[in-house]
Design a protein around this motif. Structure first.
Motif, PDB file in Angstrom:
ATOM      1  N   PRO A  34       0.829  -1.186  -0.131  1.00 49.55           N
ATOM      2  CA  PRO A  34      -0.024  -0.129  -0.088  1.00 49.55           C
ATOM      3  C   PRO A  34       0.760   1.430  -0.024  1.00 49.55           C
ATOM      4  N   PHE A  35       2.085   1.247  -0.385  1.00 48.08           N
ATOM      5  CA  PHE A  35       2.904   2.346  -0.484  1.00 48.08           C
ATOM      6  C   PHE A  35       3.813   2.442  -1.729  1.00 48.08           C
ATOM      7  N   SER A  36       4.596   3.279  -1.995  1.00 44.13           N
ATOM      8  CA  SER A  36       5.266   3.561  -3.411  1.00 44.13           C
ATOM      9  C   SER A  36       6.371   2.413  -3.316  1.00 44.13           C
ATOM     10  N   GLY A  38       9.921   1.254  -4.077  1.00 42.64           N
ATOM     11  CA  GLY A  38      11.360   1.613  -3.715  1.00 42.64           C
ATOM     12  C   GLY A  38      11.484   1.965  -2.220  1.00 42.64           C
ATOM     13  N   GLY A  39      10.546   2.158  -1.380  1.00 43.45           N
ATOM     14  CA  GLY A  39      10.265   2.167   0.081  1.00 43.45           C
ATOM     15  C   GLY A  39      10.568   1.180   1.024  1.00 43.45           C
ATOM     16  N   PRO A  40      10.281   1.499   2.112  1.00 47.36           N
ATOM     17  CA  PRO A  40      10.586   0.158   3.138  1.00 47.36           C
ATOM     18  C   PRO A  40       9.479  -1.233   3.106  1.00 47.36           C
ATOM     19  N   THR A  41       8.601  -0.697   2.864  1.00 51.27           N
ATOM     20  CA  THR A  41       7.335  -1.922   2.800  1.00 51.27           C
ATOM     21  C   THR A  41       7.430  -2.631   1.508  1.00 51.27           C
ATOM     22  N   ASP A  42       7.693  -1.698   0.458  1.00 52.06           N
ATOM     23  CA  ASP A  42       8.133  -2.497  -0.752  1.00 52.06           C
ATOM     24  C   ASP A  42       9.170  -3.311  -0.804  1.00 52.06           C
ATOM     25  N   HIS A  91       1.368  -5.464   4.649  1.00 53.13           N
ATOM     26  CA  HIS A  91       0.951  -4.160   5.304  1.00 53.13           C
ATOM     27  C   HIS A  91       1.898  -4.182   6.663  1.00 53.13           C
ATOM     28  N   HIS A  92       2.061  -3.097   7.270  1.00 54.23           N
ATOM     29  CA  HIS A  92       2.340  -2.940   8.498  1.00 54.23           C
ATOM     30  C   HIS A  92       1.902  -2.562   9.497  1.00 54.23           C
ATOM     31  N   ILE A  93       2.464  -1.908  10.588  1.00 53.92           N
ATOM     32  CA  ILE A  93       1.697  -1.495  11.904  1.00 53.92           C
ATOM     33  C   ILE A  93       0.332  -0.638  11.816  1.00 53.92           C
ATOM     34  N   ASN A 155       6.173  12.297   5.613  1.00 53.56           N
ATOM     35  CA  ASN A 155       5.560  11.276   6.154  1.00 53.56           C
ATOM     36  C   ASN A 155       4.777  10.590   4.740  1.00 53.56           C
ATOM     37  N   ALA A 156       4.393   9.225   5.212  1.00 54.48           N
ATOM     38  CA  ALA A 156       3.876   8.442   3.912  1.00 54.48           C
ATOM     39  C   ALA A 156       2.361   8.610   3.842  1.00 54.48           C
ATOM     40  N   GLY A 157       1.798   9.730   4.324  1.00 56.23           N
ATOM     41  CA  GLY A 157       0.229   9.995   4.548  1.00 56.23           C
ATOM     42  C   GLY A 157      -0.281   9.611   5.743  1.00 56.23           C
ATOM     43  N   GLY A 159      -2.397   8.056   8.853  1.00 56.04           N
ATOM     44  CA  GLY A 159      -2.326   6.534   8.910  1.00 56.04           C
ATOM     45  C   GLY A 159      -1.152   5.988   8.835  1.00 56.04           C
ATOM     46  N   SER A 160      -0.068   6.415   8.189  1.00 62.82           N
ATOM     47  CA  SER A 160       1.288   5.509   8.149  1.00 62.82           C
ATOM     48  C   SER A 160       2.109   5.487   9.201  1.00 62.82           C
ATOM     49  N   ALA A 161       3.096   4.673   8.945  1.00 63.45           N
ATOM     50  CA  ALA A 161       4.082   4.546  10.252  1.00 63.45           C
ATOM     51  C   ALA A 161       4.737   5.799  10.570  1.00 63.45           C
ATOM     52  N   SER A 162       5.224   6.437   9.331  1.00 63.60           N
ATOM     53  CA  SER A 162       6.046   7.704   9.629  1.00 63.60           C
ATOM     54  C   SER A 162       5.140   8.685  10.201  1.00 63.60           C
ATOM     55  N   HIS A 163       3.780   8.775   9.904  1.00 61.86           N
ATOM     56  CA  HIS A 163       2.919   9.720  10.261  1.00 61.86           C
ATOM     57  C   HIS A 163       2.848   9.478  11.911  1.00 61.86           C
ATOM     58  N   LYS A 183       3.092   9.521  -0.953  1.00 54.07           N
ATOM     59  CA  LYS A 183       2.389   8.265  -1.194  1.00 54.07           C
ATOM     60  C   LYS A 183       3.021   6.960  -0.709  1.00 54.07           C
ATOM     61  N   GLY A 184       4.425   7.380  -0.101  1.00 54.44           N
ATOM     62  CA  GLY A 184       5.206   6.150   0.553  1.00 54.44           C
ATOM     63  C   GLY A 184       6.516   7.153   0.939  1.00 54.44           C
ATOM     64  N   THR A 185       7.384   6.554   1.685  1.00 56.44           N
ATOM     65  CA  THR A 185       8.597   7.249   2.255  1.00 56.44           C
ATOM     66  C   THR A 185       9.966   7.133   1.095  1.00 56.44           C
ATOM     67  N   ALA A 186       9.657   6.405   0.057  1.00 55.19           N
ATOM     68  CA  ALA A 186      10.476   6.365  -0.959  1.00 55.19           C
ATOM     69  C   ALA A 186      10.520   7.855  -1.607  1.00 55.19           C
ATOM     70  N   PRO A 187       9.440   8.465  -2.078  1.00 56.17           N
ATOM     71  CA  PRO A 187       9.572   9.797  -2.624  1.00 56.17           C
ATOM     72  C   PRO A 187       9.924  10.762  -1.537  1.00 56.17           C
ATOM     73  N   CYS A 201      10.851  10.459  10.083  1.00 55.57           N
ATOM     74  CA  CYS A 201      10.878   9.084  10.775  1.00 55.57           C
ATOM     75  C   CYS A 201      10.526   8.105  10.163  1.00 55.57           C
ATOM     76  N   ASP A 202      11.544   7.252  10.045  1.00 59.82           N
ATOM     77  CA  ASP A 202      11.031   6.090   8.962  1.00 59.82           C
ATOM     78  C   ASP A 202      11.907   4.669   9.189  1.00 59.82           C
ATOM     79  N   GLN A 203      11.383   3.684   8.775  1.00 58.58           N
ATOM     80  CA  GLN A 203      12.168   2.444   9.008  1.00 58.58           C
ATOM     81  C   GLN A 203      13.278   2.259   8.480  1.00 58.58           C
ATOM     82  N   THR A 204      14.373   1.253   9.097  1.00 54.98           N
ATOM     83  CA  THR A 204      15.533   1.282   8.802  1.00 54.98           C
ATOM     84  C   THR A 204      15.828   0.325   7.453  1.00 54.98           C
TER      85      THR A 204
HETATM   86  N1  ASP Z   1       7.521   3.908   5.582  1.00 52.21           N
HETATM   87  C1  ASP Z   1       6.021   4.183   5.207  1.00 52.21           C
HETATM   88  C2  ASP Z   1       5.439   4.502   6.314  1.00 52.21           C
HETATM   89  O1  ASP Z   1       5.769   5.500   6.752  1.00 52.21           O
HETATM   90  C3  ASP Z   1       5.617   3.317   4.174  1.00 52.21           C
HETATM   91  C4  ASP Z   1       6.342   3.103   2.899  1.00 52.21           C
HETATM   92  O2  ASP Z   1       6.684   3.705   2.166  1.00 52.21           O
HETATM   93  O3  ASP Z   1       6.834   1.768   2.876  1.00 52.21           O
HETATM   94  O4  ASP Z   1       4.348   4.165   6.516  1.00 52.21           O
END
Ligand code: ASP
Length: 326
Positions: A34-36, A38-42, A91-93, A155-157, A159-163, A183-187, A201-204
């Motif tokens: 559910p994210f862009s 090149g990002g962490p979930t991807d 999906h994540h948290i 942030n990634a919108g 409801g996201s983890a970075s949010h 749309k994700g933390t890649a962009p 603030c984003d995933q390692t």
């Molecule tokens: N790290 C993103 C988040 O804040 C999601 C992503 O782009 O994978 O939820």
């Protein structure tokens, strides 16, 4: 919508898409992220897609980035997909925080999915643009204080983890920043590196390579203990930096639409458990600071219990902090 959904399931049965044959070799299994790209979930999904291929008998496993609305567009897509095992959600948290952070999501976390098992736990890091004048957490908080009202936090919108992490951070500092949703933390990372935004603030799984390459400045990790990953081992925790009990760990899980036959979900869970023991997958994830699940949460019932516990844990924290969105 429900009528259409039933029709899809019926026509699959009519076409002979038998659960016992799952997965049919010439069909494709799609992991919806559910994210862009090149990002962490991807990143987790692409590594997992590779590791799932063999235990699923060589079938193609692809990733579909259905990004937007803080992860709820992709989750909703899978909630409404044909329950045949060929479309799953990674999906994540957000599955546990979205119901409180965002009040009107178009699906029900507890009842619209079959839980297939958890994948990993991932720490977060607080990072800043390379031109950030501060060089440690103390200097960063001073800079944030001096620049009140002018700081942009990516942030990634909603409801996201970075949010979630960004909101808790602003709350802990009592410093309101301007949030910039992507749309994700890649962009968002691209803009952070370019200096268009100040902080994130984003995933390692997204930040460790950029930290190592010194493309961003890192200030702290969100775990209770420091990390052992080479690129991150010198980072202090937020707790030791003065934000007492600030702790956020992101986890990822796999889901199928509600109504996916039990023998199909069992096959998907078996394949997931095999992937979680794949040394290549473990090595890739560990290199990015993620910890692959080895405990009972790899079982669907325990995954479901864990998500319910996370909802119970986060809901009062979000409400008490008053950080939810309309
Ligand atoms: N790290 C993103 C988040 O804040 C999601 C992503 O782009 O994978 O939820």
């Amino acid at each position: 919508m429900k009528f259409l959904f039933t029709l899809t399931a019926l026509s699959l049965a009519a076409l002979g898409a038998n659960a016992a044959d799952f997965p049919v070799k010439d069909k494709i299994i799609t992991i919806v992220v559910p994210f862009s790209a090149g990002g962490p979930t991807d990143r987790v999904a692409r590594d997992l897609a590779e590791a799932l291929r063999k235990p699923l008998g060589g079938v193609s496993v692809v990733v579909d980035n259905a990004a937007g609305a803080g992860g709820s567009i992709g989750a909703n897509k899978v909630a409404k997909a044909a329950p045949d095992g060929y479309t799953v959600l990674l999906h994540h948290i957000g599955m546990s925080t979205m119901p409180t952070l965002v009040r009107n999501i178009p699906f029900k976390v507890e009842s619209d999915f079959e839980y297939l098992g958890m994948i990993n736990d991932v720490p977060m890091t607080l990072i800043a643009k390379p031109s950030m004048p501060a060089n440690n957490f103390k200097e960063l908080t001073a800079w944030l204080g001096q620049n009140k009202g002018k700081v942009n936090l990516g942030n990634a919108g909603i409801g996201s983890a970075s949010h979630l992490c960004g909101l808790l951070f602003q709350n802990a500092l009592q410093n309101e920043m301007t949030t910039v949703p992507y749309k994700g933390t890649a962009p968002a990372m691209t803009d952070l590196i370019g200096g268009q935004i100040d902080l994130m603030c984003d995933q390692t799984t997204n930040t460790s390579t950029q930290i190592e390459a010194k493309k961003v400045k890192a200030f702290a990790v969100t775990t209770s203990k420091r990390l052992s990953t080479p690129a991150l081992k010198d980072l202090p925790t937020l707790d030791e930096s003065g934000l007492k009990n600030f702790q956020v760990t992101i986890w990822h899980g796999l889901y199928a639409p509600k109504g996916t036959p039990a023998d199909v979900t069992t096959k998907l869970n078996d394949a997931l458990k095999a992937a979680l023991k794949d040394p290549e997958f473990i090595k890739k994830q560990e290199g990015l600071g993620a910890v692959v699940v080895t405990d009972k949460r790899m079982e669907p019932a325990e995954h479901k219990k864990f998500v319910a516990a996370e909802i119970a844990k986060w809901s009062p924290v979000i409400k008490a902090a008053g950080v939810y969105a309309e």
